[in-house]
Design an enzyme around this catalytic site. Structure first.
Site, short mmCIF file in Angstrom:
data_model
loop_
_atom_site.label_atom_id
_atom_site.label_comp_id
_atom_site.label_asym_id
_atom_site.label_seq_id
_atom_site.Cartn_x
_atom_site.Cartn_y
_atom_site.Cartn_z
N GLY A 153 -14.71 -9.94 -32.88
CA GLY A 153 -14.68 -9.65 -34.26
C GLY A 153 -13.90 -10.93 -34.90
O GLY A 153 -13.87 -11.29 -35.87
N ASP A 154 -12.66 -11.18 -34.07
CA ASP A 154 -12.01 -12.31 -34.47
C ASP A 154 -13.00 -13.64 -35.00
O ASP A 154 -12.74 -14.21 -35.94
CB ASP A 154 -10.89 -12.64 -33.48
CG ASP A 154 -10.19 -13.96 -33.78
OD1 ASP A 154 -9.64 -13.96 -34.88
OD2 ASP A 154 -10.11 -14.78 -32.90
N ALA A 155 -14.03 -13.93 -34.00
CA ALA A 155 -14.76 -15.05 -34.20
C ALA A 155 -15.65 -14.88 -35.34
O ALA A 155 -16.07 -15.71 -36.18
CB ALA A 155 -15.47 -15.24 -32.87
#
Length: 129
Positions: free
Chosen positions: A18-20
């Site tokens: 999700g960060d990416a």
């Protein structure tokens, strides 16, 4: 196309993904906004406004009431994730909420819910930080 998330996928893996996903959406937004007129350094300065733990914590609180029960549960699982990582420029509470937001984006990406990602991302970037 909506699909199920592999049950063996950990919350930490969803947060990592999700960060990416979130960072990519921010970069795409900035490229569309500034086109080719901005330097990578200037774009990175702008991106930090959206991907900081403090900003993502504010986004978490802004969108939480608008989520389905399932989405809220995923964000809470991410928020409650125990990790050895520490935020460099944010307090622990903001960092945990940011992790919850990232977990939600990773979860939606794994399910193939691109439309929902778009909808929630647009809500996130409209939050005044």
């Amino acid at each position: 196309m909506e699909k199920s998330v592999n049950p063996s996928t950990s919350v930490a893996a969803l947060a990592y993904l999700g960060d990416a996903v979130f960072e990519l959406r921010v970069r795409e937004m900035l490229l569309n906004k500034y086109e080719s007129n901005a330097t990578p350094n200037a774009l990175n300065r702008q991106a930090r406004k959206y991907v900081s733990a403090t900003a993502q914590s504010a986004m978490y609180h802004a969108i939480f009431p608008l989520l389905t029960e399932e989405e809220q549960a995923i964000m809470k699982r991410g928020r409650n994730l125990h990790t050895s990582s520490r935020a460099k420029n944010a307090d622990a509470t903001d960092y945990r909420h940011a992790t919850g937001l990232e977990t939600l984006f990773g979860y939606l990406h794994e399910r193939g819910e691109r439309g929902r990602i778009d909808e929630l991302f647009n809500l996130c970037i409209s939050v005044k930080i």
